[in-house]
Design an enzyme around this catalytic site. Structure first.
Site, short mmCIF file in Angstrom:
data_model
loop_
_atom_site.label_atom_id
_atom_site.label_comp_id
_atom_site.label_asym_id
_atom_site.label_seq_id
_atom_site.Cartn_x
_atom_site.Cartn_y
_atom_site.Cartn_z
N GLU A 290 0.87 -1.19 0.00
CA GLU A 290 0.00 0.00 0.00
C GLU A 290 0.90 1.23 0.00
O GLU A 290 1.75 1.37 0.88
CB GLU A 290 -0.92 -0.03 1.23
CG GLU A 290 -1.93 -1.16 1.17
CD GLU A 290 -2.67 -1.22 -0.16
OE1 GLU A 290 -3.24 -0.19 -0.56
OE2 GLU A 290 -2.65 -2.27 -0.82
N CYS A 324 -1.76 9.28 4.10
CA CYS A 324 -1.79 8.90 2.69
C CYS A 324 -3.09 9.37 2.06
O CYS A 324 -3.17 9.62 0.88
CB CYS A 324 -1.64 7.40 2.56
SG CYS A 324 -2.82 6.52 3.57
P1 NAD Z 1 8.77 4.84 3.56
O1 NAD Z 1 8.50 4.16 2.27
O2 NAD Z 1 9.91 5.75 3.63
O3 NAD Z 1 8.99 3.75 4.72
C1 NAD Z 1 8.02 2.75 4.98
C2 NAD Z 1 8.71 1.59 5.68
O4 NAD Z 1 9.62 0.99 4.77
C3 NAD Z 1 9.53 1.99 6.90
O5 NAD Z 1 9.37 1.00 7.89
C4 NAD Z 1 10.94 2.00 6.36
O6 NAD Z 1 11.91 1.76 7.37
C5 NAD Z 1 10.88 0.84 5.40
N1 NAD Z 1 11.92 0.81 4.36
C6 NAD Z 1 12.62 1.84 3.84
N2 NAD Z 1 13.47 1.38 2.90
C7 NAD Z 1 13.28 0.04 2.81
C8 NAD Z 1 13.83 -0.99 2.01
N3 NAD Z 1 14.76 -0.77 1.10
N4 NAD Z 1 13.40 -2.26 2.21
C9 NAD Z 1 12.44 -2.53 3.11
N5 NAD Z 1 11.88 -1.59 3.90
C10 NAD Z 1 12.31 -0.32 3.74
O7 NAD Z 1 7.40 5.57 3.97
P2 NAD Z 1 7.12 6.44 5.27
O8 NAD Z 1 7.81 7.75 5.13
O9 NAD Z 1 7.33 5.64 6.48
O10 NAD Z 1 5.54 6.65 5.15
C11 NAD Z 1 4.96 7.62 4.34
C12 NAD Z 1 4.47 7.02 3.04
O11 NAD Z 1 3.57 5.96 3.31
C13 NAD Z 1 3.70 8.00 2.19
O12 NAD Z 1 4.06 7.82 0.85
C14 NAD Z 1 2.25 7.59 2.41
O13 NAD Z 1 1.37 7.97 1.38
C15 NAD Z 1 2.38 6.12 2.54
N6 NAD Z 1 1.25 5.53 3.23
C16 NAD Z 1 0.36 4.80 2.52
C17 NAD Z 1 -0.76 4.25 3.13
C18 NAD Z 1 -1.75 3.44 2.36
O14 NAD Z 1 -2.57 2.76 2.98
N7 NAD Z 1 -1.72 3.47 1.04
C19 NAD Z 1 -0.93 4.45 4.50
C20 NAD Z 1 0.00 5.19 5.21
C21 NAD Z 1 1.10 5.73 4.57
#
Ligand code: NAD
Length: 522
Positions: A290, A324
């Site tokens: 997501e 999001c």
């Molecule tokens: P992010 O993608 O930076 O991080 C999300 C998670 O991924 C964190 O736990 C991070 O440590 C991990 N991560 C980072 N690099 C990784 C890798 N190479 N391999 C595996 N894991 C890795 O996102 P964020 O800043 O934590 O959250 C904000 C984003 O999330 C926004 O884009 C928002 O729109 C989205 N979001 C989407 C939903 C939805 O339901 N669609 C809900 C909430 C947030």
């Protein structure tokens, strides 16, 4: 153990903080949590507590000098060990009867409910949520536990299939294996809980790699899982860097599936890495991803403007625009464009921004210095791409927290960066539409498709939007944030992800596989 009998699912009610006793309870919880600031959290893999020496320091974004928690970070080797140990524990956990797993999950809900103010307070301090936003997050976590408990009971045992003459035909759902859960920081309890308990209650052993911004909330949730009776071997909370630890977890041949919520780029990377077959891997990994949004609200020429202004304001600036589902584009019919903008700008200028522990503030800080810089850069770009009508720079507040005032940029073209890219902060682009048809075109002009809303009193326009507004969660005459478990299964289209519909009847199936059994009967 008999299956628990459960009443119909109901959303957890929100605490009313205007009641003096509730305010006092929240103040006491803030003081208690503050007294635990700076505690050190070790890793726990298969019952062993492991200090690694390499520390992750989590701070209060309202006052970054305050350290909320210090976490021993996993190494790539420990991440691999966590997968191996989850793999070894899978046979026993997957054969634990579903009703026992459900009973543990109901206990999680009960404990979270009993410690609600305390979890609210952790969210205020580690994620920068205001009291009501924290309360909504914790309530949603409880909702996920209650909802998925009921769903698991529904999916347990043989499902209805047609019967061939001379056979007994059955379909049963069985767990997948080792699940890796990777949540974001913006719903640090609700999304983390939802993905984790969905994986566990369906019988998968589970590794949760929380966001580096909110590891303390994850550690506290791990304590709740243990207290509720989830065996030590059934789950691991693994603090660590997304890039190093995340890649190991995703690529490991014994990882069976990944449930991710976060940004588009990280989601796409996980999807790509997971698709590559590793030596010794005997399945195709499943990826539930997501991702981001660039959500629009359409304000029609005949809309109730007071309601539209309130809906856009709450959607754009609630939790500092870091949802999001947040509205980051308002597409407004030319007939009411100027009036709508004037009304919105006037209300926006009255919003109070400051430390989230002070309930007088409508908005708290953004999550980090990195987020602050990126948002301010988008605002500078936006000033060139449109007309600044509110906000516009970093706000000053005590403690030098990461505060950004609610910002509105008008007359934004559909090609503009701030119209197309996810900013993830309190920045709203407002665009004029010639008519409703044009408004729909503008709203759909995005790589994303997560949420959207339409304010209109024209049934034909609403019918048109129902058909053509291409988003996973569409709302009419209300804000586009605040999806409720059970009523609004959540997930988006296109670059917003795999449309998993968290909190809905399709969700647990993503954590299961179906087995058909046909027996000849004499
Ligand atoms: P992010 O993608 O930076 O991080 C999300 C998670 O991924 C964190 O736990 C991070 O440590 C991990 N991560 C980072 N690099 C990784 C890798 N190479 N391999 C595996 N894991 C890795 O996102 P964020 O800043 O934590 O959250 C904000 C984003 O999330 C926004 O884009 C928002 O729109 C989205 N979001 C989407 C939903 C939805 O339901 N669609 C809900 C909430 C947030």
């Amino acid at each position: 153990m008999a299956a628990p009998t459960l009443t119909e699912f109901r959303n957890e009610p929100y605490t009313d903080f205007s009641v003096p006793a509730n305010r006092a309870a929240m103040q006491a919880a803030l003081a208690k949590v503050r007294s635990e600031f700076g505690s050190i959290y070790r890793l726990r893999i298969d019952g062993e507590w492991i200090p690694t020496g390499d520390k992750l320091v989590s701070v209060n974004p309202s006052n970054p000098k305050e350290v909320v928690g210090i976490h021993h970070k996993a190494t790539p080797e420990l991440a691999a060990r966590a997968v191996e140990s989850a793999y070894a524990a899978f046979p026993a956990w997957s054969h634990t009867p579903a009703r026992e797993r459900v009973s543990m999950l109901l206990d999680v809900a009960r404990i979270l409910r009993a410690r609600k103010y305390e979890f609210d307070a952790w969210l205020v301090y580690e994620a920068g949520k205001t009291w009501p936003e924290a309360e909504a997050d914790v309530s949603e976590a409880i909702d996920f536990c209650e909802y998925y408990s009921r769903e698991m009971l529904r999916l347990d045992g043989p499902q209805k299939v047609s019967q061939l003459p001379g056979e007994k035909d059955e379909l049963v759902y069985i767990p997948l294996g080792v699940g890796v859960v990777i949540p974001p920081w913006n719903f640090p309890l609700a999304i983390l809980t939802g993905m984790t308990v969905a994986s566990l209650v369906t019988g998968n052993t589970t590794i949760v790699k929380p966001s580096s911004e909110t590891p303390t909330i994850a550690a506290k949730f791990g304590e709740v899982l243990l207290e509720a009776g989830f065996p030590e071997s059934s789950f691991t909370v693994l603090a660590g860097s997304g890039a190093s630890v995340g890649d190991v977890l995703v690529q490991h041949p014994k990882t069976r599936f990944i449930a991710f919520t976060g940004s588009r780029d990280v989601g796409l990377r996980i999807n790509e890495l997971a698709a590559k077959h590793q030596p010794g891997q005997i399945w195709i990994k499943r990826v539930i991803a997501e991702m981001g949004g660039k959500d629009a609200i359409i304000v029609d020429g005949d809309a109730d403007l007071d309601k539209a202004v309130d809906g856009v304001l709450a959607s754009a600036f609630g939790y500092q625009g870091q949802k999001c589902s947040a509205c980051s584009r308002a597409v407004v019919d030319a007939k009411v464009y100027n009036q709508f903008l004037d009304m919105l700008a006037a209300k926006t200028k009255n919003l109070k921004v400051g430390p989230s522990e002070d309930p007088a503030n409508y908005m708290g800080p953004v999550i980090s210095e990195g987020a602050l810089k990126s948002i301010l850069q988008y605002i500078e770009t936006g000033k060139k791409e449109g007309r600044l009508v509110a906000g516009g720079g970093a706000a000053q507040a005590p403690g030098a927290g990461y505060f950004v005032p609610p910002t509105i940029i008008a007359d934004v073209d559909a090609k503009a960066k701030i119209f197309q890219e996810e900013i993830f902060g309190p920045v709203l682009a407002v665009t004029k539409a010639n008519d409703f048809e044009h408004a729909l075109e503008l709203a759909n002009d995005s790589q994303y498709g997560l949420t959207g809303a339409v304010f209109s009193n024209d049934p034909a326009h609403l019918a048109e939007a129902r058909e053509r507004f291409h988003v996973g969660n569409l709302y009419f005459n209300r804000k586009c944030t605040g999806a409720m478990v059970g009523a609004h299964p959540f997930g988006g289209f296109n670059m917003s992800g795999t449309d998993s519909k968290a909190g809905g009847p399709d969700y647990l199936l993503l954590f299961l596989q179906a087995k058909s059994v046909a027996a000849k009967v004499e």
